[in-house]
Design a protein around this motif. Structure first.
Motif, PDB file in Angstrom:
ATOM      1  N   GLU A 103     -35.187  -4.713  -0.405  1.00 21.56           N
ATOM      2  CA  GLU A 103     -34.610  -5.042  -1.708  1.00 21.56           C
ATOM      3  C   GLU A 103     -35.157  -4.173  -2.836  1.00 21.56           C
ATOM      4  O   GLU A 103     -35.077  -4.551  -4.007  1.00 21.56           O
ATOM      5  CB  GLU A 103     -34.879  -6.516  -2.030  1.00 21.56           C
ATOM      6  CG  GLU A 103     -34.363  -7.496  -1.001  1.00 21.56           C
ATOM      7  CD  GLU A 103     -32.854  -7.569  -0.982  1.00 21.56           C
ATOM      8  OE1 GLU A 103     -32.227  -7.155  -1.973  1.00 21.56           O
ATOM      9  OE2 GLU A 103     -32.301  -8.041   0.038  1.00 21.56           O
ATOM     10  N   GLY A 104     -35.701  -3.024  -2.495  1.00 21.40           N
ATOM     11  CA  GLY A 104     -36.317  -2.178  -3.521  1.00 21.40           C
ATOM     12  C   GLY A 104     -35.372  -1.757  -4.623  1.00 21.40           C
ATOM     13  O   GLY A 104     -35.758  -1.716  -5.805  1.00 21.40           O
ATOM     14  N   ASP A 105     -34.125  -1.455  -4.272  1.00 21.02           N
ATOM     15  CA  ASP A 105     -33.157  -1.057  -5.300  1.00 21.02           C
ATOM     16  C   ASP A 105     -32.894  -2.204  -6.271  1.00 21.02           C
ATOM     17  O   ASP A 105     -32.885  -2.003  -7.499  1.00 21.02           O
ATOM     18  CB  ASP A 105     -31.844  -0.629  -4.652  1.00 21.02           C
ATOM     19  CG  ASP A 105     -31.949   0.717  -3.941  1.00 21.02           C
ATOM     20  OD1 ASP A 105     -32.950   1.430  -4.159  1.00 21.02           O
ATOM     21  OD2 ASP A 105     -31.025   1.045  -3.172  1.00 21.02           O
ATOM     22  N   ALA A 106     -32.677  -3.392  -5.719  1.00 23.14           N
ATOM     23  CA  ALA A 106     -32.406  -4.550  -6.573  1.00 23.14           C
ATOM     24  C   ALA A 106     -33.616  -4.873  -7.444  1.00 23.14           C
ATOM     25  O   ALA A 106     -33.478  -5.221  -8.628  1.00 23.14           O
ATOM     26  CB  ALA A 106     -32.030  -5.758  -5.721  1.00 23.14           C
ATOM     27  N   LEU A 107     -34.813  -4.761  -6.874  1.00 22.44           N
ATOM     28  CA  LEU A 107     -36.029  -5.041  -7.634  1.00 22.44           C
ATOM     29  C   LEU A 107     -36.202  -4.038  -8.766  1.00 22.44           C
ATOM     30  O   LEU A 107     -36.513  -4.412  -9.910  1.00 22.44           O
ATOM     31  CB  LEU A 107     -37.243  -5.015  -6.706  1.00 22.44           C
ATOM     32  CG  LEU A 107     -38.610  -5.239  -7.350  1.00 22.44           C
ATOM     33  CD1 LEU A 107     -38.665  -6.604  -8.028  1.00 22.44           C
ATOM     34  CD2 LEU A 107     -39.721  -5.120  -6.311  1.00 22.44           C
ATOM     35  N   THR A 108     -35.998  -2.770  -8.472  1.00 26.03           N
ATOM     36  CA  THR A 108     -36.119  -1.738  -9.503  1.00 26.03           C
ATOM     37  C   THR A 108     -35.102  -1.961 -10.616  1.00 26.03           C
ATOM     38  O   THR A 108     -35.426  -1.839 -11.804  1.00 26.03           O
ATOM     39  CB  THR A 108     -35.931  -0.344  -8.887  1.00 26.03           C
ATOM     40  OG1 THR A 108     -36.941  -0.131  -7.899  1.00 26.03           O
ATOM     41  CG2 THR A 108     -36.049   0.742  -9.941  1.00 26.03           C
ATOM     42  N   ASP A 109     -33.867  -2.296 -10.246  1.00 27.30           N
ATOM     43  CA  ASP A 109     -32.836  -2.570 -11.256  1.00 27.30           C
ATOM     44  C   ASP A 109     -33.225  -3.753 -12.132  1.00 27.30           C
ATOM     45  O   ASP A 109     -33.005  -3.737 -13.356  1.00 27.30           O
ATOM     46  CB  ASP A 109     -31.494  -2.851 -10.582  1.00 27.30           C
ATOM     47  CG  ASP A 109     -30.866  -1.609  -9.960  1.00 27.30           C
ATOM     48  OD1 ASP A 109     -31.317  -0.489 -10.277  1.00 27.30           O
ATOM     49  OD2 ASP A 109     -29.934  -1.768  -9.158  1.00 27.30           O
ATOM     50  N   ALA A 110     -33.803  -4.798 -11.527  1.00 25.51           N
ATOM     51  CA  ALA A 110     -34.197  -5.980 -12.293  1.00 25.51           C
ATOM     52  C   ALA A 110     -35.314  -5.650 -13.276  1.00 25.51           C
ATOM     53  O   ALA A 110     -35.312  -6.115 -14.423  1.00 25.51           O
ATOM     54  CB  ALA A 110     -34.635  -7.094 -11.344  1.00 25.51           C
ATOM     55  N   ILE A 111     -36.267  -4.840 -12.831  1.00 29.88           N
ATOM     56  CA  ILE A 111     -37.365  -4.448 -13.722  1.00 29.88           C
ATOM     57  C   ILE A 111     -36.838  -3.606 -14.871  1.00 29.88           C
ATOM     58  O   ILE A 111     -37.168  -3.832 -16.047  1.00 29.88           O
ATOM     59  CB  ILE A 111     -38.447  -3.686 -12.939  1.00 29.88           C
ATOM     60  CG1 ILE A 111     -39.119  -4.614 -11.915  1.00 29.88           C
ATOM     61  CG2 ILE A 111     -39.497  -3.097 -13.888  1.00 29.88           C
ATOM     62  CD1 ILE A 111     -40.055  -3.903 -10.953  1.00 29.88           C
ATOM     63  N   GLU A 151     -36.329 -15.246 -20.053  1.00 28.00           N
ATOM     64  CA  GLU A 151     -34.940 -15.110 -19.620  1.00 28.00           C
ATOM     65  C   GLU A 151     -34.648 -13.667 -19.195  1.00 28.00           C
ATOM     66  O   GLU A 151     -33.929 -13.430 -18.212  1.00 28.00           O
ATOM     67  CB  GLU A 151     -33.998 -15.540 -20.747  1.00 28.00           C
ATOM     68  CG  GLU A 151     -34.030 -17.044 -21.001  1.00 28.00           C
ATOM     69  CD  GLU A 151     -33.230 -17.450 -22.225  1.00 28.00           C
ATOM     70  OE1 GLU A 151     -32.926 -16.560 -23.061  1.00 28.00           O
ATOM     71  OE2 GLU A 151     -32.914 -18.648 -22.369  1.00 28.00           O
ATOM     72  N   ALA A 152     -35.221 -12.693 -19.917  1.00 28.90           N
ATOM     73  CA  ALA A 152     -35.027 -11.289 -19.553  1.00 28.90           C
ATOM     74  C   ALA A 152     -35.703 -10.948 -18.231  1.00 28.90           C
ATOM     75  O   ALA A 152     -35.237 -10.077 -17.486  1.00 28.90           O
ATOM     76  CB  ALA A 152     -35.555 -10.390 -20.669  1.00 28.90           C
ATOM     77  N   LEU A 153     -36.804 -11.647 -17.938  1.00 27.01           N
ATOM     78  CA  LEU A 153     -37.557 -11.391 -16.707  1.00 27.01           C
ATOM     79  C   LEU A 153     -37.060 -12.218 -15.524  1.00 27.01           C
ATOM     80  O   LEU A 153     -37.526 -12.017 -14.401  1.00 27.01           O
ATOM     81  CB  LEU A 153     -39.046 -11.684 -16.930  1.00 27.01           C
ATOM     82  CG  LEU A 153     -39.843 -10.622 -17.685  1.00 27.01           C
ATOM     83  CD1 LEU A 153     -41.222 -11.160 -18.048  1.00 27.01           C
ATOM     84  CD2 LEU A 153     -39.978  -9.349 -16.865  1.00 27.01           C
ATOM     85  N   LEU A 154     -36.134 -13.137 -15.766  1.00 27.63           N
ATOM     86  CA  LEU A 154     -35.679 -14.030 -14.701  1.00 27.63           C
ATOM     87  C   LEU A 154     -35.138 -13.301 -13.463  1.00 27.63           C
ATOM     88  O   LEU A 154     -35.400 -13.743 -12.337  1.00 27.63           O
ATOM     89  CB  LEU A 154     -34.629 -15.000 -15.231  1.00 27.63           C
ATOM     90  CG  LEU A 154     -35.127 -16.372 -15.676  1.00 27.63           C
ATOM     91  CD1 LEU A 154     -33.950 -17.215 -16.159  1.00 27.63           C
ATOM     92  CD2 LEU A 154     -35.874 -17.090 -14.570  1.00 27.63           C
ATOM     93  N   PRO A 155     -34.363 -12.202 -13.604  1.00 22.53           N
ATOM     94  CA  PRO A 155     -33.912 -11.514 -12.393  1.00 22.53           C
ATOM     95  C   PRO A 155     -35.065 -11.045 -11.504  1.00 22.53           C
ATOM     96  O   PRO A 155     -34.966 -11.096 -10.273  1.00 22.53           O
ATOM     97  CB  PRO A 155     -33.102 -10.334 -12.943  1.00 22.53           C
ATOM     98  CG  PRO A 155     -32.604 -10.816 -14.274  1.00 22.53           C
ATOM     99  CD  PRO A 155     -33.730 -11.643 -14.821  1.00 22.53           C
ATOM    100  N   VAL A 156     -36.166 -10.600 -12.120  1.00 23.51           N
ATOM    101  CA  VAL A 156     -37.345 -10.208 -11.337  1.00 23.51           C
ATOM    102  C   VAL A 156     -37.938 -11.433 -10.658  1.00 23.51           C
ATOM    103  O   VAL A 156     -38.234 -11.428  -9.451  1.00 23.51           O
ATOM    104  CB  VAL A 156     -38.396  -9.526 -12.248  1.00 23.51           C
ATOM    105  CG1 VAL A 156     -39.648  -9.175 -11.432  1.00 23.51           C
ATOM    106  CG2 VAL A 156     -37.814  -8.285 -12.911  1.00 23.51           C
ATOM    107  N   ASP A 176     -39.114 -14.903  -6.015  1.00 23.08           N
ATOM    108  CA  ASP A 176     -39.148 -16.274  -5.522  1.00 23.08           C
ATOM    109  C   ASP A 176     -38.301 -16.442  -4.274  1.00 23.08           C
ATOM    110  O   ASP A 176     -38.698 -17.136  -3.326  1.00 23.08           O
ATOM    111  CB  ASP A 176     -38.648 -17.221  -6.622  1.00 23.08           C
ATOM    112  CG  ASP A 176     -38.857 -18.679  -6.271  1.00 23.08           C
ATOM    113  OD1 ASP A 176     -40.025 -19.097  -6.171  1.00 23.08           O
ATOM    114  OD2 ASP A 176     -37.865 -19.390  -6.059  1.00 23.08           O
ATOM    115  N   GLU A 177     -37.138 -15.795  -4.248  1.00 21.42           N
ATOM    116  CA  GLU A 177     -36.251 -15.909  -3.088  1.00 21.42           C
ATOM    117  C   GLU A 177     -36.871 -15.331  -1.829  1.00 21.42           C
ATOM    118  O   GLU A 177     -36.752 -15.910  -0.734  1.00 21.42           O
ATOM    119  CB  GLU A 177     -34.934 -15.191  -3.382  1.00 21.42           C
ATOM    120  CG  GLU A 177     -33.955 -15.219  -2.199  1.00 21.42           C
ATOM    121  CD  GLU A 177     -32.697 -14.445  -2.492  1.00 21.42           C
ATOM    122  OE1 GLU A 177     -31.876 -14.284  -1.549  1.00 21.42           O
ATOM    123  OE2 GLU A 177     -32.505 -13.973  -3.637  1.00 21.42           O
TER     124      GLU A 177
END
Length: 218
Positions: free
Chosen positions: A134-142, A204-209, A214-215
């Motif tokens: 999930e590195g791409d998704a994590l990087t996008d969230a950050i 709220e801005a950090l919630l995607p991270v 958590d998932e």
């Protein structure tokens, strides 16, 4: 409208600036009551209030911890007795890999963070597998959280990408880490608009991270 917690942080940072210049029992003891009344007690209330906000935002209960002003100097070369900052941690019940929230304030910084700390053994293996998948998704969230940075707090990263991952892995720097803490300054003008709404907006801005961590690790 500014709230009492914004005023508390301004008071605390003035106190900590003086403490940093006079870090001794002789200076602190006559001011202990001031610290307790004007900083510690309001910080405890802030911790309890924000625990409710984090529970509302995430759907999971959180408990606050106010870090002590007294430093643990047993294994440190720095023997100054007091911490010249205010730190509050909110954790879940699931265990060490569940992402936590962290507020830090000192004369030279103020921030909200989320992440996982002190990963070892199976927990570290799970983290690396998560980064690989999930590195791409994590990087996008950050990158989606304005002003977000990966904190340097904690253990030093490895010098090389751990096996079995390739040295040229697209998320090599994340794979080298033994923790992941993403930190952001409070949103907006917290002194004028209030500390609590600023922290909630930042969360709220950090919630995607937080949700990704958590998932996959909670």
């Amino acid at each position: 409208m500014a709230d009492g917690f914004a005023e508390m942080v301004v008071t605390a940072n003035g106190f900590f600036a003086e403490l940093a210049r006079n870090n001794s029992k002789d200076w602190y003891e006559p001011r202990k009551a001031f610290y307790t009344t004007e900083i510690k007690k309001p910080a405890e209330l802030l911790g309890n209030l924000l625990a409710e906000d984090f529970a509302r935002l995430t759907g999971k209960p959180h408990k606050p911890k106010i870090f002590r002003i007294h430093r643990d100097v047993r294994f440190s070369k720095d023997k100054t007795p007091y911490n010249a900052h205010l730190h509050i941690l909110w954790t879940q019940q699931q265990g060490e890999t569940a992402p936590a929230w962290f507020f830090g304030s000192a004369p030279d910084y103020i921030s909200l963070s989320t992440g996982v700390m002190g990963l070892q053994g199976d927990r570290l293996t799970r983290f690396r597998a998560f980064v690989d998948r999930e590195g791409d998704a994590l990087t996008d969230a950050i990158e989606g959280a304005a002003g977000a940075e990966i904190s340097t707090w904690g253990p030093d990263p490895l010098k090389r990408v751990p096996k079995p991952y390739d040295q040229d892995h697209p998320h090599a720097e994340l794979l080298k880490r033994k923790n992941l803490i993403v930190t952001v300054p409070p949103a907006g003008n917290w002194k004028a608009d209030g500390l609590v709404p600023a922290i909630v907006a930042t969360a709220e801005a950090l919630l995607p991270v937080w949700r990704l961590l958590d998932e996959h690790l909670g």
